[in-house]
Design a protein around this motif. Structure first.
Motif, PDB file in Angstrom:
ATOM      1  N   SER A 283      -8.081  -0.763  12.949  1.00 27.65           N
ATOM      2  CA  SER A 283      -7.110  -1.426  13.824  1.00 27.65           C
ATOM      3  C   SER A 283      -5.691  -1.014  13.448  1.00 27.65           C
ATOM      4  O   SER A 283      -4.732  -1.585  13.914  1.00 27.65           O
ATOM      5  CB  SER A 283      -7.274  -2.946  13.717  1.00 27.65           C
ATOM      6  OG  SER A 283      -7.099  -3.324  12.369  1.00 27.65           O
ATOM      7  N   HIS A 284      -5.591  -0.011  12.588  1.00 27.34           N
ATOM      8  CA  HIS A 284      -4.275   0.430  12.124  1.00 27.34           C
ATOM      9  C   HIS A 284      -3.890   1.790  12.693  1.00 27.34           C
ATOM     10  O   HIS A 284      -4.738   2.622  12.948  1.00 27.34           O
ATOM     11  CB  HIS A 284      -4.273   0.568  10.594  1.00 27.34           C
ATOM     12  CG  HIS A 284      -4.451  -0.728   9.888  1.00 27.34           C
ATOM     13  ND1 HIS A 284      -5.698  -1.253   9.622  1.00 27.34           N
ATOM     14  CD2 HIS A 284      -3.552  -1.619   9.401  1.00 27.34           C
ATOM     15  CE1 HIS A 284      -5.557  -2.408   8.994  1.00 27.34           C
ATOM     16  NE2 HIS A 284      -4.260  -2.665   8.862  1.00 27.34           N
ATOM     17  N   ALA A 285      -2.586   1.938  12.839  1.00 26.60           N
ATOM     18  CA  ALA A 285      -2.057   3.278  13.037  1.00 26.60           C
ATOM     19  C   ALA A 285      -1.474   3.680  11.695  1.00 26.60           C
ATOM     20  O   ALA A 285      -0.862   2.857  11.005  1.00 26.60           O
ATOM     21  CB  ALA A 285      -0.975   3.268  14.105  1.00 26.60           C
ATOM     22  N   TRP A 286      -1.688   4.939  11.329  1.00 24.38           N
ATOM     23  CA  TRP A 286      -1.242   5.416  10.023  1.00 24.38           C
ATOM     24  C   TRP A 286      -0.050   6.345  10.217  1.00 24.38           C
ATOM     25  O   TRP A 286      -0.109   7.287  11.010  1.00 24.38           O
ATOM     26  CB  TRP A 286      -2.377   6.162   9.306  1.00 24.38           C
ATOM     27  CG  TRP A 286      -3.562   5.291   8.964  1.00 24.38           C
ATOM     28  CD1 TRP A 286      -3.968   4.159   9.602  1.00 24.38           C
ATOM     29  CD2 TRP A 286      -4.479   5.520   7.891  1.00 24.38           C
ATOM     30  NE1 TRP A 286      -5.094   3.647   8.999  1.00 24.38           N
ATOM     31  CE2 TRP A 286      -5.440   4.469   7.944  1.00 24.38           C
ATOM     32  CE3 TRP A 286      -4.615   6.487   6.896  1.00 24.38           C
ATOM     33  CZ2 TRP A 286      -6.497   4.380   7.036  1.00 24.38           C
ATOM     34  CZ3 TRP A 286      -5.662   6.403   6.001  1.00 24.38           C
ATOM     35  CH2 TRP A 286      -6.587   5.351   6.074  1.00 24.38           C
TER      36      TRP A 286
ATOM     37  N   SER B 274     -12.728   7.777  12.020  1.00 22.37           N
ATOM     38  CA  SER B 274     -12.866   8.288  13.386  1.00 22.37           C
ATOM     39  C   SER B 274     -11.522   8.312  14.132  1.00 22.37           C
ATOM     40  O   SER B 274     -11.351   7.628  15.135  1.00 22.37           O
ATOM     41  CB  SER B 274     -13.872   7.455  14.188  1.00 22.37           C
ATOM     42  OG  SER B 274     -15.125   7.532  13.584  1.00 22.37           O
ATOM     43  N   PRO B 275     -10.595   9.093  13.614  1.00 17.87           N
ATOM     44  CA  PRO B 275      -9.260   9.104  14.219  1.00 17.87           C
ATOM     45  C   PRO B 275      -9.285   9.766  15.583  1.00 17.87           C
ATOM     46  O   PRO B 275     -10.232  10.459  15.929  1.00 17.87           O
ATOM     47  CB  PRO B 275      -8.440   9.930  13.241  1.00 17.87           C
ATOM     48  CG  PRO B 275      -9.425  10.832  12.594  1.00 17.87           C
ATOM     49  CD  PRO B 275     -10.723  10.088  12.545  1.00 17.87           C
ATOM     50  N   HIS B 276      -8.216   9.524  16.336  1.00 13.61           N
ATOM     51  CA  HIS B 276      -8.163  10.216  17.610  1.00 13.61           C
ATOM     52  C   HIS B 276      -6.839  10.950  17.816  1.00 13.61           C
ATOM     53  O   HIS B 276      -6.779  12.151  17.671  1.00 13.61           O
ATOM     54  CB  HIS B 276      -8.488   9.274  18.758  1.00 13.61           C
ATOM     55  CG  HIS B 276      -8.778  10.012  20.030  1.00 13.61           C
ATOM     56  ND1 HIS B 276      -9.552  11.144  20.073  1.00 13.61           N
ATOM     57  CD2 HIS B 276      -8.385   9.778  21.295  1.00 13.61           C
ATOM     58  CE1 HIS B 276      -9.625  11.580  21.313  1.00 13.61           C
ATOM     59  NE2 HIS B 276      -8.924  10.786  22.080  1.00 13.61           N
TER      60      HIS B 276
ATOM     61  N   VAL C 138      -1.259   8.838  13.210  1.00 14.69           N
ATOM     62  CA  VAL C 138      -2.679   9.041  13.501  1.00 14.69           C
ATOM     63  C   VAL C 138      -3.307   7.660  13.674  1.00 14.69           C
ATOM     64  O   VAL C 138      -2.999   6.732  12.927  1.00 14.69           O
ATOM     65  CB  VAL C 138      -3.382   9.779  12.340  1.00 14.69           C
ATOM     66  CG1 VAL C 138      -4.876   9.885  12.593  1.00 14.69           C
ATOM     67  CG2 VAL C 138      -2.787  11.157  12.136  1.00 14.69           C
ATOM     68  N   SER C 139      -4.166   7.520  14.695  1.00 15.37           N
ATOM     69  CA  SER C 139      -4.847   6.242  14.877  1.00 15.37           C
ATOM     70  C   SER C 139      -6.337   6.433  14.674  1.00 15.37           C
ATOM     71  O   SER C 139      -6.887   7.466  15.050  1.00 15.37           O
ATOM     72  CB  SER C 139      -4.618   5.715  16.289  1.00 15.37           C
ATOM     73  OG  SER C 139      -3.245   5.676  16.565  1.00 15.37           O
ATOM     74  N   GLY C 140      -6.979   5.424  14.095  1.00 16.66           N
ATOM     75  CA  GLY C 140      -8.422   5.488  13.909  1.00 16.66           C
ATOM     76  C   GLY C 140      -9.108   4.663  14.966  1.00 16.66           C
ATOM     77  O   GLY C 140      -8.838   3.473  15.099  1.00 16.66           O
ATOM     78  N   LYS C 141     -10.004   5.275  15.729  1.00 17.72           N
ATOM     79  CA  LYS C 141     -10.688   4.540  16.798  1.00 17.72           C
ATOM     80  C   LYS C 141     -11.432   3.333  16.244  1.00 17.72           C
ATOM     81  O   LYS C 141     -11.617   2.339  16.914  1.00 17.72           O
ATOM     82  CB  LYS C 141     -11.711   5.439  17.515  1.00 17.72           C
ATOM     83  CG  LYS C 141     -11.129   6.638  18.215  1.00 17.72           C
ATOM     84  CD  LYS C 141     -12.144   7.284  19.145  1.00 17.72           C
ATOM     85  CE  LYS C 141     -13.360   7.873  18.458  1.00 17.72           C
ATOM     86  NZ  LYS C 141     -13.144   9.166  17.816  1.00 17.72           N
TER      87      LYS C 141
END
Ligand code: RUQ
Ligand code: CUA
Length: 764
Positions: free
Chosen positions: A353-356, A332-334, A347-350
């Protein structure tokens, strides 16, 4: 100088004296006393000193915030956080005349959907026009998520010029994002829907419902989007979300994420688990990678078909041409945010807890080597995560959006669930600092944060909830935009700004000196169409033209009268009022409001606007100017008389309310002579100084000269009537002469004060 000037200028001096009257409970106290009385700490004082902007001082940056469901744009200064303007975009904005004059109604009408007026917009993401990846200060774009539309705002006058409606989508969240030279404005669909207009059952979701990404062609020369030269990528029904355009090495490419690649269709009432359950099952969703440069070449080569009047690149064609790829991204990235140098994408996943951090170099290599881990159900090649990812960094619970600092590798990510901003280094993959905000941050914006060379300095955190930060004003609290100093190693919270409407999604901030808004329009300007108005009118050329049942009034406004002051029409006539503001003075806007006809205009200097309505009922309709433009503003008034059909005027003349004699005339003339003496002394002061070195003063002098020109005409008329012994008209025209003198003196005194305060030098 004569003593009598005081009478002539009493109105003016009153305003000057008012300045010295401010006082407060703390006015006699020392800084320490104030701190004690208000319970302020040293830290508070430091924060205050970083934001406080004394009168007359300007902000370093201007922020353009989406107005959320208000459908407008809010402009505020940074670091003062003072609101400077609301710009009507998708919704009528009465004070601006937006949606009330014919010219702006035409802009709003461009945004109709299937012939229906849409009276709101869910504005999300504003974006500045760019040159070589740098904000150029010329245009602002913003999307409407609910009714998939993009608007163009011209920053030379801060007005909305165009609205375009997406011919395929039924919602669009992933806009507006621009390519580095504003060739295109990106807008991605959100909730998948059939591209056709009619009904398609949900059972056909996988086959007939589609997502997509439109690249709207922008014509920089005329400042308009060109729907006929725009193209859309057809995409799987994966709920595309945000987008960003590549830069530098990734220029020519676009990146769009998605949050429901499960293609789940809820339906609680059908006994199905809700969307939220079905859309968060898989561990990954997809980043969509598109090559817009190649797509544009295909369009130019005539290889793309038009559907619904716009080029549509089908998935089949995009796959065949090698211009569309998918890459797994966190649950569920945002946000999807390209680095200023274009080498990385964060890209961050809602629900992660990681940013990719993705590497463009790796992605590019995978594409060149045709190295894919498979295809999705629509045949779109998937690049394996390991072939695209550089690193994953634990930044906090519910990361959303990322902004880049001026310092290399340093970024700020909004952390929704934990209510904080995480500062981290994406090259080293380590967290540097964390700051709690209040509460539940959505987007965040750094100064010029989306450009190729971000400035850093300040960060604004756009919080979804304010809860206890402000005085309560009912169950719905204001939004909270928090200003953060990011110039040092540690972030420092400086200021809370309540925005009293919901929900402002995103803000972009530009260096203020990049903006060069005009002071006035070229005379007789239709600002919405950017050309001279066919209805423009010059002073002395005002007229009313009747053609059958249509009455066109070509009028003017200037301090402090509206010409014409009496408009007579017949019941059933269609009335079209056209007003030109003759002012050349800075900020001398006149308004025009009329009883019961829904007519409300804002006429800035030089502008011509029209209002067309049907005079359905016989009656008396007063109208007036709505801006307190001068001391005689209340007298800036008139009447629309709608006469019953076939009405015959009664014989006889109306009697005057007050009669004037030679004594009245003489008294007025004496006042005028005294006032002239004041004007002459002010003129002598100004011309004996280097006033031409002061732009403000030159403008004031231009305006004063205009007013004095009108004064001369009034004086001549007055003397003409006096010569014939008509002291009624002679006195009234002498009074009008004095009105112009007062305006001239007002301007002259303002110019004199400006020269005195700014150290003008005596030249003769
Ligand atoms: S979105 S809170 Cu509508 Cu830009 Cu992320
Ligand atoms: Cu013009 Cu008040």
């Amino acid at each position: 100088m004569k003593v009598n000037k005081k009478r002539a200028l009493s109105l003016l001096t009153g305003a000057v004296l008012g300045l010295g009257m401010a006082s407060s409970a703390y006015s006699q106290a020392s800084l320490e006393d104030v701190m004690k009385a208000r319970g302020l700490t040293q830290k508070d004082l430091l924060a205050a000193a970083k934001t406080y902007t004394p009168t007359g001082a300007r902000d370093e940056y201007l922020a353009f915030s989406s107005g959320g469901q208000s459908g407008h744009v809010i402009v505020y200064g940074i670091p003062s956080m003072r609101i400077l303007k609301y710009i009507g975009v998708f919704t009528p904005e009465p004070w601006q005349g937006y949606g009330f004059d014919d010219e702006s109604k035409a802009v709003l009408a461009q945004g109709q959907i299937d012939g229906k007026d849409i009276k709101y917009g869910d504005t999300h993401h504003p974006a500045f026009s760019e040159t070589d990846g740098e904000y150029n200060g010329r245009y602002l774009f913003i999307n409407d998520k609910a009714n998939p539309r993009i608007a163009v705002i011209d920053l030379h006058d801060f007005e909305t010029k165009q609205i375009v409606v997406n011919p395929f989508f039924k919602s669009a969240h992933g806009g507006a994002f621009v390519t580095p030279n504003t060739e295109y404005v990106m807008d991605a669909a959100q909730y998948a829907a059939p591209f056709e207009k009619g009904f398609v059952p949900l059972e056909e979701f996988n086959d007939k419902y589609r997502g997509g990404l439109t690249y709207w062609k922008f014509n920089d020369k005329v400042g308009r989007l060109e729907p006929e030269n725009s193209f859309t990528f057809e995409m799987p029904p994966y709920s595309q979300d945000l987008s960003d355009a590549g830069k530098g090495p990734s220029e020519g490419w676009g990146f769009t994420n998605s949050f429901c690649s499960e293609r789940y269709v809820g339906g609680i009432e059908r006994g199905r688990p809700p969307f939220e359950a079905g859309c968060s099952q898989k561990d990954t969703d997809f980043m969509h990678v598109t090559n817009w440069k190649k797509a544009a070449e295909l369009v130019a080569a005539g290889k793309v078909k038009k559907v619904n009047g716009q080029y549509l690149i089908t998935m089949e064609q995009a796959v065949k041409e090698g211009i569309f790829f998918l890459i797994p991204e966190p649950k569920s990235p945002h946000g999807v945010d390209v680095s200023p140098d274009g080498t990385h994408i964060i890209v961050s996943g809602k629900l992660d807890s990681h940013a990719w951090v993705y590497s463009w170099e790796k992605i590019q290599k995978a594409i060149a080597d045709k190295k894919f881990e498979g295809k999705d159900p629509y045949g779109v090649p998937i690049i394996a995560m390991k072939d695209a990812l550089r690193t994953q960094v634990q930044v906090g619970l519910g990361p959303l959006h990322t902004q880049y600092d001026s310092k290399e590798c340093v970024v700020y990510t909004s952390i929704y669930v934990d209510s904080m901003v995480t500062k981290w280094d994406y090259c080293e993959g380590k967290v540097l600092d964390q700051l709690h905000i209040h509460y539940n941050i959505g987007h965040l914006v750094a100064m010029e944060g989306d450009s190729a060379s971000p400035d850093g300095k300040y960060l604004v955190s756009l919080n979804k909830l304010a809860i206890d930060r402000f005085n309560p004003v009912g169950p719905l609290h204001p939004q909270n935009h928090q200003l953060i100093d990011i110039s040092g190693d540690k972030m420092q919270l400086l200021y809370d700004m309540p925005l009293p409407l919901g929900e402002p999604h995103y803000v972009v901030a530009i260096k203020a000196d990049k903006l060069k808004p005009v002071v006035r329009y070229k005379s007789g300007w239709n600002s919405r169409a950017d050309k001279r108005s066919e209805f423009r009118t010059r002073a002395g050329r005002e007229k009313t033209v009747r053609e059958g049942n249509r009455v066109d009034v070509y009028g003017t406004v200037i301090r402090s009268h509206i010409t014409p002051e009496i408009i007579e029409v017949e019941e059933g006539d269609t009335v079209s009022l056209h007003f030109t503001n003759l002012e050349r003075a800075q900020d001398e806007t006149h308004g025009f409001a009329m009883y019961g006809q829904n007519v409300n205009l804002s006429i800035e200097p030089g502008k011509t606007v029209s209002a067309t309505f049907k005079a359905e009922k016989a009656g008396v309709y007063p109208y007036y100017c709505t801006e307190f433009c001068s001391a005689l503003h209340l007298e800036m008034q008139g009447y629309l008389l709608v006469k019953p059909k076939g009405y015959k005027a009664k014989a006889g003349k109306a009697s005057e309310g007050t009669k004037y004699t030679k004594a009245d005339f003489d008294k007025q003339v004496k006042t005028n002579v005294d006032t002239q003496a004041v004007i002459d002394s002010v003129v002598a002061f100004i011309t004996s100084h280097n006033y031409k070195d002061f732009k403000t003063v030159v403008d004031l002098v231009t305006d004063a000269t205009d007013q004095l020109g009108f004064a001369a005409e009034a004086k001549k008329k007055s003397e003409g009537f006096a010569a014939k012994g008509d002291y009624q008209n002679a006195t009234l025209w002498a009074g009008q002469h004095w009105q112009y003198q007062v305006k001239t003196a007002d301007l002259g005194l303002r110019a004199k004060t400006h020269l005195e305060e700014n150290g003008a030098k005596k030249v003769k």
